[in-house]
Design a protein around this motif. Structure first.
Motif, mmCIF file in Angstrom:
data_model
loop_
_atom_site.group_PDB
_atom_site.id
_atom_site.type_symbol
_atom_site.label_atom_id
_atom_site.label_comp_id
_atom_site.label_asym_id
_atom_site.label_seq_id
_atom_site.Cartn_x
_atom_site.Cartn_y
_atom_site.Cartn_z
ATOM 1 N N THR A 19 0.859 -1.173 0.000
ATOM 2 C CA THR A 19 0.000 0.000 0.000
ATOM 3 C C THR A 19 0.899 1.227 0.000
ATOM 4 O OG1 THR A 19 -1.528 -1.251 1.348
ATOM 5 C CG2 THR A 19 -1.908 1.100 1.195
ATOM 6 N N ASN A 20 1.064 1.838 -1.147
ATOM 7 C CA ASN A 20 1.947 2.988 -1.241
ATOM 8 C C ASN A 20 1.324 4.198 -0.567
ATOM 9 O OD1 ASN A 20 3.886 1.552 -2.590
ATOM 10 N ND2 ASN A 20 3.122 2.096 -4.598
ATOM 11 N N CYS A 21 2.191 4.980 0.019
ATOM 12 C CA CYS A 21 1.803 6.201 0.734
ATOM 13 C C CYS A 21 0.826 5.923 1.860
ATOM 14 C CB CYS A 21 1.250 7.256 -0.235
ATOM 15 S SG CYS A 21 2.570 8.006 -1.181
ATOM 16 N N ARG A 22 0.926 4.766 2.440
ATOM 17 C CA ARG A 22 0.127 4.430 3.613
ATOM 18 C C ARG A 22 0.997 3.536 4.486
ATOM 19 N NH1 ARG A 22 -5.030 5.508 5.109
ATOM 20 N NH2 ARG A 22 -6.022 3.939 6.362
ATOM 21 N N PHE A 23 1.394 4.056 5.613
ATOM 22 C CA PHE A 23 2.277 3.309 6.493
ATOM 23 C C PHE A 23 1.571 2.058 6.984
ATOM 24 C CE2 PHE A 23 3.777 7.660 6.637
ATOM 25 C CZ PHE A 23 5.113 7.464 6.360
ATOM 26 N N ARG A 24 2.326 0.990 7.091
ATOM 27 C CA ARG A 24 1.754 -0.297 7.468
ATOM 28 C C ARG A 24 1.978 -0.536 8.952
ATOM 29 N NH1 ARG A 24 3.423 -4.150 2.718
ATOM 30 N NH2 ARG A 24 1.791 -5.421 3.606
ATOM 31 N N ARG A 25 0.903 -0.471 9.692
ATOM 32 C CA ARG A 25 0.923 -0.599 11.143
ATOM 33 C C ARG A 25 1.615 -1.889 11.592
ATOM 34 N NH1 ARG A 25 -1.664 1.692 15.187
ATOM 35 N NH2 ARG A 25 -1.749 0.548 17.123
ATOM 36 N N GLY A 26 1.297 -2.985 10.933
ATOM 37 C CA GLY A 26 1.884 -4.267 11.314
ATOM 38 C C GLY A 26 3.396 -4.266 11.223
ATOM 39 N N LEU A 27 3.935 -3.579 10.235
ATOM 40 C CA LEU A 27 5.392 -3.521 10.094
ATOM 41 C C LEU A 27 6.023 -2.677 11.196
ATOM 42 C CD1 LEU A 27 5.812 -3.204 6.218
ATOM 43 C CD2 LEU A 27 6.030 -5.244 7.649
ATOM 44 N N VAL A 28 5.359 -1.596 11.566
ATOM 45 C CA VAL A 28 5.874 -0.772 12.673
ATOM 46 C C VAL A 28 5.799 -1.570 13.973
ATOM 47 C CG1 VAL A 28 5.591 1.377 13.962
ATOM 48 C CG2 VAL A 28 5.260 1.368 11.485
ATOM 49 N N THR A 174 -0.492 6.838 18.690
ATOM 50 C CA THR A 174 -1.129 8.037 18.166
ATOM 51 C C THR A 174 -1.978 7.704 16.943
ATOM 52 O OG1 THR A 174 0.756 9.288 18.969
ATOM 53 C CG2 THR A 174 -0.708 10.411 17.443
ATOM 54 N N ASP A 175 -1.488 6.895 16.043
ATOM 55 C CA ASP A 175 -2.148 6.396 14.836
ATOM 56 C C ASP A 175 -2.744 7.470 13.927
ATOM 57 O OD1 ASP A 175 -3.052 4.785 12.845
ATOM 58 O OD2 ASP A 175 -4.566 3.781 14.032
ATOM 59 N N PHE A 176 -2.763 8.706 14.291
ATOM 60 C CA PHE A 176 -3.101 9.791 13.389
ATOM 61 C C PHE A 176 -4.315 9.516 12.497
ATOM 62 C CE2 PHE A 176 1.449 9.789 14.263
ATOM 63 C CZ PHE A 176 1.510 10.946 14.987
ATOM 64 N N SER A 181 -2.201 1.546 7.363
ATOM 65 C CA SER A 181 -2.917 0.451 6.734
ATOM 66 C C SER A 181 -2.934 -0.692 7.747
ATOM 67 C CB SER A 181 -2.173 0.033 5.478
ATOM 68 O OG SER A 181 -2.654 -1.196 5.003
ATOM 69 N N ARG A 182 -4.008 -1.404 7.847
ATOM 70 C CA ARG A 182 -4.093 -2.544 8.769
ATOM 71 C C ARG A 182 -3.366 -3.757 8.209
ATOM 72 N NH1 ARG A 182 -4.849 -0.595 13.527
ATOM 73 N NH2 ARG A 182 -6.507 0.918 13.513
ATOM 74 N N ARG A 183 -3.191 -3.794 6.896
ATOM 75 C CA ARG A 183 -2.500 -4.938 6.272
ATOM 76 C C ARG A 183 -1.005 -4.795 6.512
ATOM 77 N NH1 ARG A 183 -4.656 -4.152 0.536
ATOM 78 N NH2 ARG A 183 -2.423 -4.220 0.196
#
Length: 184
Positions: A19-28, A174-176, A181-183
């Protein structure tokens, strides 16, 4: 039947795409967990070496929708700085399993590569972003300075690892407004 299988394969490929331009929560989250598992709790023997370097939370504050782009850029810049701090061959031998460290580096690299488009976008508040970027740059320069001054010793790395854990946790909590992205 073949049409159904083809459609299913197509949907699964699209779902697996980054998912470009959408940070991936799972990776963080994985990066945060890897940092914790690399060295465990902050060592008591390093408490005397602990330095107060406050994280610039102001780089992530926003009131208006115009500032949303600056926040996304701040997340990107933060991940990029974290990657550059840990892009060093002198990490402590005491950190368990080199694989975890390499996974941590690879995930950070992936997040920055997939979201490089965030930096290339033009947002209404460029001055606002530049102030945020400066605060983040100064903060990470302090972390690098501590590592250098302490000759990349174990306790200096533990301090940096502890700081980065807090940074990633701050970003995750914070998740802003659902920018992650949840994926993945």
């Amino acid at each position: 039947c073949a049409l159904w299988v083809t459609a299913l394969l197509l949907v699964s490929r699209v779902w697996a795409m980054p998912t470009n331009c959408r940070f991936r929560r799972g990776l963080v989250e994985i990066c945060h967990s890897l940092l914790i598992s690399m060295g465990g709790r902050f060592p008591l023997r390093c408490i005397d070496d602990h330095v107060l370097v406050p994280f610039p939370k102001t780089a992530f504050e926003y009131n208006t929708r115009q500032q949303a782009g600056a926040i996304k850029q701040s997340i990107y810049v933060t991940l990029k700085h974290i990657y550059s701090v840990f892009d060093n061959d002198e990490v402590p031998e005491q950190w368990s399993v080199q694989e975890k460290f390499e996974d941590f580096q690879n995930i950070l690299y992936r997040q920055t590569e997939e979201n490089e488009c965030v930096v290339n976008k033009q947002f209404e508040s460029l001055d606002d972003f530049l102030k945020r970027e400066t605060a983040l740059r100064v903060y990470f320069e302090k972390l690098r300075t501590i590592l250098k001054e302490k000759d990349f010793q174990y306790c200096a790395w533990e301090f940096v690892r502890d700081e980065v854990q807090h940074i990633l946790l701050f970003i995750l909590k914070t998740d802003f407004d659902g920018w992650f992205s949840r994926r993945g």
